[in-house]
Structure formats: C-alpha cells, structure tokens
Design a protein around this motif. Sequence first.
Motif, PDB file in Angstrom:
ATOM      1  N   VAL A 131       0.861  -1.184   0.000  1.00 45.23           N
ATOM      2  CA  VAL A 131       0.000   0.000   0.000  1.00 45.23           C
ATOM      3  C   VAL A 131       0.898   1.235   0.000  1.00 45.23           C
ATOM      4  CG1 VAL A 131      -1.681   1.331   1.317  1.00 45.23           C
ATOM      5  CG2 VAL A 131      -1.902  -1.159   1.170  1.00 45.23           C
ATOM      6  N   LEU A 132       0.611   2.173  -0.889  1.00 47.83           N
ATOM      7  CA  LEU A 132       1.362   3.426  -0.990  1.00 47.83           C
ATOM      8  C   LEU A 132       0.518   4.537  -0.378  1.00 47.83           C
ATOM      9  CD1 LEU A 132       3.937   4.820  -2.247  1.00 47.83           C
ATOM     10  CD2 LEU A 132       2.480   5.335  -4.229  1.00 47.83           C
ATOM     11  N   THR A 153      10.806  10.036  -1.462  1.00 49.31           N
ATOM     12  CA  THR A 153      11.271   9.126  -0.411  1.00 49.31           C
ATOM     13  C   THR A 153      10.173   8.123  -0.098  1.00 49.31           C
ATOM     14  OG1 THR A 153      12.685  10.821   0.593  1.00 49.31           O
ATOM     15  CG2 THR A 153      12.111   8.931   1.961  1.00 49.31           C
ATOM     16  N   LEU A 154      10.552   6.861   0.022  1.00 51.31           N
ATOM     17  CA  LEU A 154       9.628   5.804   0.415  1.00 51.31           C
ATOM     18  C   LEU A 154      10.082   5.236   1.762  1.00 51.31           C
ATOM     19  CD1 LEU A 154       9.194   3.827  -2.949  1.00 51.31           C
ATOM     20  CD2 LEU A 154       7.558   5.418  -1.903  1.00 51.31           C
ATOM     21  N   ILE A 155       9.200   5.300   2.770  1.00 49.30           N
ATOM     22  CA  ILE A 155       9.457   4.668   4.061  1.00 49.30           C
ATOM     23  C   ILE A 155       8.919   3.242   3.974  1.00 49.30           C
ATOM     24  CG2 ILE A 155       9.015   4.741   6.531  1.00 49.30           C
ATOM     25  CD1 ILE A 155       8.503   7.750   6.233  1.00 49.30           C
ATOM     26  N   LEU A 156       9.790   2.269   4.145  1.00 52.95           N
ATOM     27  CA  LEU A 156       9.439   0.876   3.904  1.00 52.95           C
ATOM     28  C   LEU A 156       9.142   0.119   5.193  1.00 52.95           C
ATOM     29  CD1 LEU A 156      12.191  -0.042   1.277  1.00 52.95           C
ATOM     30  CD2 LEU A 156       9.835   0.655   0.812  1.00 52.95           C
ATOM     31  N   GLN A 157       8.168  -0.768   5.094  1.00 51.77           N
ATOM     32  CA  GLN A 157       7.940  -1.775   6.131  1.00 51.77           C
ATOM     33  C   GLN A 157       7.185  -2.936   5.493  1.00 51.77           C
ATOM     34  OE1 GLN A 157       7.375  -2.064  10.739  1.00 51.77           O
ATOM     35  NE2 GLN A 157       5.745  -0.828   9.885  1.00 51.77           N
ATOM     36  N   SER A 158       7.836  -4.119   5.491  1.00 52.48           N
ATOM     37  CA  SER A 158       7.238  -5.266   4.809  1.00 52.48           C
ATOM     38  C   SER A 158       7.864  -6.562   5.301  1.00 52.48           C
ATOM     39  CB  SER A 158       7.444  -5.140   3.293  1.00 52.48           C
ATOM     40  OG  SER A 158       7.042  -6.331   2.629  1.00 52.48           O
ATOM     41  N   THR A 200      15.037   5.575  -0.236  1.00 48.84           N
ATOM     42  CA  THR A 200      14.316   4.688   0.670  1.00 48.84           C
ATOM     43  C   THR A 200      14.750   4.977   2.105  1.00 48.84           C
ATOM     44  OG1 THR A 200      15.972   2.948   0.290  1.00 48.84           O
ATOM     45  CG2 THR A 200      13.932   2.850  -1.002  1.00 48.84           C
ATOM     46  N   GLN A 201      13.846   4.649   3.034  1.00 47.28           N
ATOM     47  CA  GLN A 201      14.094   4.972   4.440  1.00 47.28           C
ATOM     48  C   GLN A 201      13.451   3.907   5.318  1.00 47.28           C
ATOM     49  OE1 GLN A 201      12.514   8.794   5.584  1.00 47.28           O
ATOM     50  NE2 GLN A 201      13.515   8.796   7.579  1.00 47.28           N
ATOM     51  N   MET A 202      14.071   3.658   6.475  1.00 43.41           N
ATOM     52  CA  MET A 202      13.484   2.805   7.494  1.00 43.41           C
ATOM     53  C   MET A 202      13.566   3.509   8.833  1.00 43.41           C
ATOM     54  SD  MET A 202      14.473  -1.139   6.754  1.00 43.41           S
ATOM     55  CE  MET A 202      13.366  -1.559   8.134  1.00 43.41           C
ATOM     56  N   LEU A 203      12.480   3.447   9.597  1.00 43.66           N
ATOM     57  CA  LEU A 203      12.400   4.133  10.876  1.00 43.66           C
ATOM     58  C   LEU A 203      12.651   3.170  12.036  1.00 43.66           C
ATOM     59  CD1 LEU A 203       9.277   6.404  10.280  1.00 43.66           C
ATOM     60  CD2 LEU A 203      11.687   6.866   9.761  1.00 43.66           C
ATOM     61  N   ARG A 204      12.870   3.731  13.186  1.00 43.63           N
ATOM     62  CA  ARG A 204      13.162   2.979  14.404  1.00 43.63           C
ATOM     63  C   ARG A 204      12.103   1.918  14.683  1.00 43.63           C
ATOM     64  NH1 ARG A 204      10.887   4.120  19.208  1.00 43.63           N
ATOM     65  NH2 ARG A 204      10.371   6.232  18.527  1.00 43.63           N
TER      66      ARG A 204
END
Length: 257
Positions: free
Chosen positions: A92-93, A128-133, A155-159
């Motif tokens: 999902v975007l 920028t795309l914040i990824l979680q998968s 691309t980015q990943m958060l804590r």
Amino acid sequence: MTDTADTGTPRGKQRNPVARVLMGVLVFQLGIGGLLILGDMQGLRLPTFGPDAPRLTEPVRPGDQRRTFRPDRDRPVTQPARDPGQLPNRLVLTQTDGTTYRLEGGISAGDADRLAAMILQSDPRPETLILQSPGGSVQDALALGRTIRAEGISTQMLRGEFCYSACPYLLVAGATRDISPNASVGVHQHYFGQNTFLPAAFAVEDIQRGQAEVMTYLDEMGIDPLVMQHALSTPPDEIYVLLPEELERYGFIEAQD
C-alpha cells in the motif's frame, strides 16, 4: 588498454568477487539439488542443524542473529516509531508528508506493475519511500526496485520497523538509503518457481535461475553479493537479521567516519 571502472580498478578484477560468490552459490545449490532429488525419490526430508532459532522478540546480538520468521506473530523487540497495526497482504502506498510516502505490506504477485503505475501517477511524485514489509514475491520486489532506482527515489526505514525477505530488494533500490540503527533488516532463502507438482530435479533449475537474478540485481544496486551467504544459510521459516555494521559492510548504508 585495460578497461577500468571509475575507481581505476581493472574491470575483470572488480568482478572477480561476484564471480566467486556466484560459483559458490552454484556449488551450494547443486548440493542442495542432489538432496532434494534424493528426498523426492525416497520421501525424505532435509535435516535441520543446530538448535531452533529464538523468536524475533528476543534481542539480536553478534553471532546470534537467526530468528523464527512468523511476521504475523512476532515483531522486533525495539519499540517502533509508530504502531502500523496489521499490515496489508499487498503493498500500500500512502502519502505522509509532501513527497514522502509510506510503502507497507506484503509483496504480492502483480504488485510491481500496480505500484509502479501508482508511483508514476502520484502528485506530487514520491521522492522518499518509508518501507515496512515482511516480504513476499521476489520477482515483484526486483521489478519494483528497478522502478524505484530509475525514478531516483530514496528509501528509508524508521526505528523499530522491519524489512524482511524480499523487502531488502526494495530497500537497496533507493537512490540514497536512510536506515535507523534500530530498524530491522533481514534475509533468508527464497522460494522460486510456481509449479509445485514438478519433481525436485526441475525445481533446482528454478532455484538457480532465481538466485542468479538476485545476485545480478544486487550487483546493479551496488550491494556486495556476499550478503547472500547469510540468506542461503538461513531457511525460509527463519530470518537472519543484519547488524548495522553488516549493513555498512555490504553497502546498504555508507561507511561512517
């Protein structure tokens, strides 16, 4: 005249590490293929080695990085930046702020074409795309990753958030990559091929072709293919969580001064 890369290193020598890894993967797969064929003929199951991996809720330490892979049940122990709730089965975007979007959920067949169209039609266009998968379709991850790179999207990943299985192929596609030290990036063996009714001897060809595609893709994205040593030694029902120093070593993030 010797053909050289921008660094001045002879191109043939520059590719040697990749060639060695590919050869190692081929030998590994031929051995696994032989065991699969034997098991297919005699009804045997491949043995597992070592103790069962702990759950993802257990902290990860150097040398203790394999965890059971049940994304529907377990999440990394670090407190996430936000509670995403139940992740959708398909990507999902969602726009979060200006040109920053979230890309979350499982990677399903057909997601590459669907998400590529959404990205290209978004206004404003994602930067920028914040990824979680938890991962999913490898082929779709590779195809969508190439779109991300072609469009120059970061691309980015958060804590406390995670990117497992096929998701790292989206992560490495970023023109730049920003990965929190407390984010969780993990790799493991993949399933390749669609026809589960063929004998194992034919399935080996799918595995080899799929791994070759992955290795080529990683090389395109500037990632050291040696990261695959962790993936190939971790069964599909487990995940190998890469430490920050490994993310740096394999080229996911830039080396810190």
